[in-house]
Design a protein around this motif. Structure first.
Motif, PDB file in Angstrom:
ATOM      1  N   VAL A  24      10.654   3.762   8.064  1.00 22.27           N
ATOM      2  CA  VAL A  24       9.953   4.826   7.338  1.00 22.27           C
ATOM      3  C   VAL A  24       8.759   5.314   8.152  1.00 22.27           C
ATOM      4  CG1 VAL A  24       8.526   5.307   5.317  1.00 22.27           C
ATOM      5  CG2 VAL A  24      10.698   4.092   5.048  1.00 22.27           C
ATOM      6  N   ARG A  25       7.985   4.371   8.686  1.00 23.19           N
ATOM      7  CA  ARG A  25       6.823   4.754   9.498  1.00 23.19           C
ATOM      8  C   ARG A  25       7.243   5.602  10.685  1.00 23.19           C
ATOM      9  NH1 ARG A  25       4.145   1.996  14.076  1.00 23.19           N
ATOM     10  NH2 ARG A  25       2.041   2.856  14.271  1.00 23.19           N
ATOM     11  N   ALA A  26       8.307   5.191  11.375  1.00 23.80           N
ATOM     12  CA  ALA A  26       8.769   5.937  12.544  1.00 23.80           C
ATOM     13  C   ALA A  26       9.184   7.349  12.161  1.00 23.80           C
ATOM     14  CB  ALA A  26       9.930   5.195  13.204  1.00 23.80           C
ATOM     15  N   ALA A  27       9.889   7.481  11.041  1.00 26.44           N
ATOM     16  CA  ALA A  27      10.340   8.806  10.606  1.00 26.44           C
ATOM     17  C   ALA A  27       9.153   9.683  10.227  1.00 26.44           C
ATOM     18  CB  ALA A  27      11.286   8.659   9.412  1.00 26.44           C
ATOM     19  N   LEU A  29       5.961   9.401  11.288  1.00 25.05           N
ATOM     20  CA  LEU A  29       5.173   9.750  12.469  1.00 25.05           C
ATOM     21  C   LEU A  29       5.879  10.802  13.310  1.00 25.05           C
ATOM     22  CD1 LEU A  29       3.720   6.311  13.638  1.00 25.05           C
ATOM     23  CD2 LEU A  29       2.697   8.043  12.146  1.00 25.05           C
ATOM     24  N   ASP A  30       7.196  10.712  13.397  1.00 22.69           N
ATOM     25  CA  ASP A  30       7.955  11.718  14.148  1.00 22.69           C
ATOM     26  C   ASP A  30       7.808  13.082  13.477  1.00 22.69           C
ATOM     27  OD1 ASP A  30       9.853  12.289  16.361  1.00 22.69           O
ATOM     28  OD2 ASP A  30      11.200  12.819  14.720  1.00 22.69           O
ATOM     29  N   ALA A  31       7.910  13.107  12.156  1.00 21.70           N
ATOM     30  CA  ALA A  31       7.752  14.363  11.422  1.00 21.70           C
ATOM     31  C   ALA A  31       6.337  14.903  11.565  1.00 21.70           C
ATOM     32  CB  ALA A  31       8.094  14.141   9.947  1.00 21.70           C
ATOM     33  N   ALA A  32       5.348  14.014  11.521  1.00 15.23           N
ATOM     34  CA  ALA A  32       3.963  14.446  11.674  1.00 15.23           C
ATOM     35  C   ALA A  32       3.738  15.076  13.050  1.00 15.23           C
ATOM     36  CB  ALA A  32       3.015  13.268  11.475  1.00 15.23           C
ATOM     37  N   GLY A  33       4.333  14.486  14.081  1.00 15.15           N
ATOM     38  CA  GLY A  33       4.227  15.053  15.418  1.00 15.15           C
ATOM     39  C   GLY A  33       4.825  16.443  15.497  1.00 15.15           C
ATOM     40  N   ASP A  34       5.956  16.645  14.818  1.00 15.26           N
ATOM     41  CA  ASP A  34       6.588  17.966  14.803  1.00 15.26           C
ATOM     42  C   ASP A  34       5.683  18.996  14.124  1.00 15.26           C
ATOM     43  OD1 ASP A  34       8.841  17.005  16.081  1.00 15.26           O
ATOM     44  OD2 ASP A  34      10.001  16.734  14.236  1.00 15.26           O
ATOM     45  N   VAL A  35       5.099  18.600  12.996  1.00 16.56           N
ATOM     46  CA  VAL A  35       4.237  19.530  12.258  1.00 16.56           C
ATOM     47  C   VAL A  35       3.003  19.888  13.080  1.00 16.56           C
ATOM     48  CG1 VAL A  35       2.799  19.810  10.206  1.00 16.56           C
ATOM     49  CG2 VAL A  35       5.033  18.707  10.017  1.00 16.56           C
ATOM     50  N   LEU A  36       2.402  18.899  13.730  1.00 15.48           N
ATOM     51  CA  LEU A  36       1.238  19.168  14.566  1.00 15.48           C
ATOM     52  C   LEU A  36       1.584  20.103  15.712  1.00 15.48           C
ATOM     53  CD1 LEU A  36      -0.441  15.649  14.775  1.00 15.48           C
ATOM     54  CD2 LEU A  36      -1.503  17.720  13.866  1.00 15.48           C
ATOM     55  N   ALA A  37       2.727  19.868  16.343  1.00 13.05           N
ATOM     56  CA  ALA A  37       3.133  20.706  17.468  1.00 13.05           C
ATOM     57  C   ALA A  37       3.403  22.140  17.037  1.00 13.05           C
ATOM     58  CB  ALA A  37       4.381  20.117  18.134  1.00 13.05           C
ATOM     59  N   GLU A  38       3.898  22.304  15.823  1.00 11.90           N
ATOM     60  CA  GLU A  38       4.254  23.640  15.333  1.00 11.90           C
ATOM     61  C   GLU A  38       3.067  24.404  14.755  1.00 11.90           C
ATOM     62  OE1 GLU A  38       7.319  23.017  12.475  1.00 11.90           O
ATOM     63  OE2 GLU A  38       8.644  21.998  13.898  1.00 11.90           O
ATOM     64  N   GLY A  39       2.231  23.716  13.980  1.00 14.51           N
ATOM     65  CA  GLY A  39       1.192  24.444  13.256  1.00 14.51           C
ATOM     66  C   GLY A  39      -0.207  23.915  13.392  1.00 14.51           C
ATOM     67  N   GLY A  40      -0.414  22.886  14.229  1.00 11.30           N
ATOM     68  CA  GLY A  40      -1.748  22.343  14.403  1.00 11.30           C
ATOM     69  C   GLY A  40      -2.178  21.476  13.235  1.00 11.30           C
ATOM     70  N   PHE A  41      -3.403  20.961  13.341  1.00 11.35           N
ATOM     71  CA  PHE A  41      -3.915  20.050  12.332  1.00 11.35           C
ATOM     72  C   PHE A  41      -4.056  20.736  10.978  1.00 11.35           C
ATOM     73  CE2 PHE A  41      -7.438  17.769  10.220  1.00 11.35           C
ATOM     74  CZ  PHE A  41      -6.911  16.484  10.210  1.00 11.35           C
ATOM     75  N   GLY A  54      12.229  12.727   5.095  1.00 12.08           N
ATOM     76  CA  GLY A  54      13.227  12.252   4.150  1.00 12.08           C
ATOM     77  C   GLY A  54      12.768  11.061   3.344  1.00 12.08           C
ATOM     78  N   VAL A  55      11.469  10.995   3.065  1.00 16.39           N
ATOM     79  CA  VAL A  55      10.927   9.888   2.267  1.00 16.39           C
ATOM     80  C   VAL A  55      10.137  10.476   1.097  1.00 16.39           C
ATOM     81  CG1 VAL A  55      10.763   8.433   4.323  1.00 16.39           C
ATOM     82  CG2 VAL A  55       8.760   9.717   3.574  1.00 16.39           C
ATOM     83  N   LEU A  75      -1.506   8.545  16.825  1.00 12.79           N
ATOM     84  CA  LEU A  75      -2.095   8.305  18.142  1.00 12.79           C
ATOM     85  C   LEU A  75      -1.968   6.838  18.547  1.00 12.79           C
ATOM     86  CD1 LEU A  75      -5.262  10.545  17.898  1.00 12.79           C
ATOM     87  CD2 LEU A  75      -3.406  10.809  19.544  1.00 12.79           C
ATOM     88  N   ALA A  76      -2.133   5.928  17.585  1.00 12.96           N
ATOM     89  CA  ALA A  76      -1.957   4.510  17.891  1.00 12.96           C
ATOM     90  C   ALA A  76      -0.535   4.235  18.340  1.00 12.96           C
ATOM     91  CB  ALA A  76      -2.303   3.667  16.657  1.00 12.96           C
ATOM     92  N   ASP A  77       0.429   4.856  17.664  1.00 15.19           N
ATOM     93  CA  ASP A  77       1.835   4.669  18.037  1.00 15.19           C
ATOM     94  C   ASP A  77       2.122   5.273  19.406  1.00 15.19           C
ATOM     95  OD1 ASP A  77       4.663   3.945  17.139  1.00 15.19           O
ATOM     96  OD2 ASP A  77       4.897   6.066  17.605  1.00 15.19           O
ATOM     97  N   MET A  78       1.543   6.428  19.695  1.00 18.96           N
ATOM     98  CA  MET A  78       1.753   7.063  20.989  1.00 18.96           C
ATOM     99  C   MET A  78       1.194   6.210  22.118  1.00 18.96           C
ATOM    100  SD  MET A  78       0.905  10.990  19.864  1.00 18.96           S
ATOM    101  CE  MET A  78       0.785  11.596  21.529  1.00 18.96           C
ATOM    102  N   ALA A  79       0.045   5.583  21.871  1.00 16.88           N
ATOM    103  CA  ALA A  79      -0.545   4.701  22.882  1.00 16.88           C
ATOM    104  C   ALA A  79       0.368   3.513  23.154  1.00 16.88           C
ATOM    105  CB  ALA A  79      -1.921   4.229  22.428  1.00 16.88           C
ATOM    106  N   GLU A  80       0.974   2.973  22.083  1.00 13.31           N
ATOM    107  CA  GLU A  80       1.864   1.826  22.230  1.00 13.31           C
ATOM    108  C   GLU A  80       3.145   2.196  22.955  1.00 13.31           C
ATOM    109  OE1 GLU A  80       2.502   0.616  18.258  1.00 13.31           O
ATOM    110  OE2 GLU A  80       0.448  -0.087  17.929  1.00 13.31           O
ATOM    111  N   GLN A  81       3.644   3.411  22.719  1.00 20.50           N
ATOM    112  CA  GLN A  81       4.935   3.820  23.263  1.00 20.50           C
ATOM    113  C   GLN A  81       4.847   4.459  24.643  1.00 20.50           C
ATOM    114  OE1 GLN A  81       7.660   2.947  21.656  1.00 20.50           O
ATOM    115  NE2 GLN A  81       6.428   2.160  19.964  1.00 20.50           N
ATOM    116  N   SER A  82       3.646   4.756  25.109  1.00 24.06           N
ATOM    117  CA  SER A  82       3.489   5.445  26.387  1.00 24.06           C
ATOM    118  C   SER A  82       4.001   4.601  27.543  1.00 24.06           C
ATOM    119  CB  SER A  82       2.015   5.790  26.620  1.00 24.06           C
ATOM    120  OG  SER A  82       1.860   6.598  27.757  1.00 24.06           O
TER     121      SER A  82
END
Length: 218
Positions: A24-27, A29-41, A54-55, A75-82
């Protein structure tokens, strides 16, 4: 805290879950990244993120609570996955790899707009700013050993500030990305790596000033 007192609740998004909760967290965060990329904060709506992921909306509000908390976890997840640091055994090649990673991230069609949105949000939201600073600290720390090993090999002077060398690689790339509008191409990444390596070899990042040159009298 007495024995009958409950422990303080963790901040939203700071507990690292497993199993279904991790999915659920992964889904989300992925959706949040899409929204930020499309429309900003400004366009980051928790209900919209829940729908895309889908939750249930209640799940997102209960776990993160606010858009800022969601960005902090992202951002914490991005740091871990970089990508991990390079270890070529040559300082310049390591710094080249760092510059290439920064450039690739900032020019990525999704990651670039996402970072721009987060950086813009950090200028007016304290929690987002803290999360962004933490992300950058983690990434700098990941690459610090490259510089420390270069000192041990004798490539750099003793007492070289390894963090400052790593920051010197990414700083001109972020300047192009955010301020100057100059091309963020491979040439700019190569120049940033070479400049940081040359300055470090010359002692520009020593934590103590080098002694002044002695004056030789005729």
């Amino acid at each position: 805290m007495t024995s009958d007192e409950a422990p303080p609740a963790p901040e939203p998004g700071t507990v690292r879950p497993g199993g279904r909760t991790a999915r659920v967290r992964a889904a989300v965060l992925d959706a949040a990244g899409d929204v930020l990329a499309e429309g900003g904060f400004a366009g980051l709506d928790l209900g919209d993120v829940a729908r895309r992921a889908g939750v249930g909306k209640t799940t997102v509000y209960r776990r993160w609570g606010t858009p800022a908390a969601l960005v902090a976890d992202l951002l914490a997840d991005m740091a871990e996955q970089s990508s991990p640091r390079a270890d070529t055994g040559v300082l310049l090649d390591d710094l080249r790899a760092n510059a290439h990673l920064v450039r690739t991230t900032l020019t990525d069609p999704r990651q670039g707009p996402l970072f721009r949105a987060v950086i813009a949000a950090a200028t007016c939201d304290e929690r987002t700013a803290h999360a962004l600073h933490r992300f950058y600290e983690i990434r700098v720390a990941e690459w610090v050993p490259c510089v420390e090993l270069a000192v041990q090999r004798g490539e750099l002077p003793p007492e070289t500030d390894a963090q400052e060398v790593v920051r010197a690689v990414s700083a001109p790339l972020y300047h192009r990305f955010l301020l100057s509008g100059a091309p963020l191409d491979e040439e700019s990444a190569e120049r940033a790596a070479r400049a940081a390596a040359a300055a470090a070899r010359a002692g520009a990042y020593r934590t103590t000033a080098a002694p002044p040159c002695a004056i030789i009298e005729a």
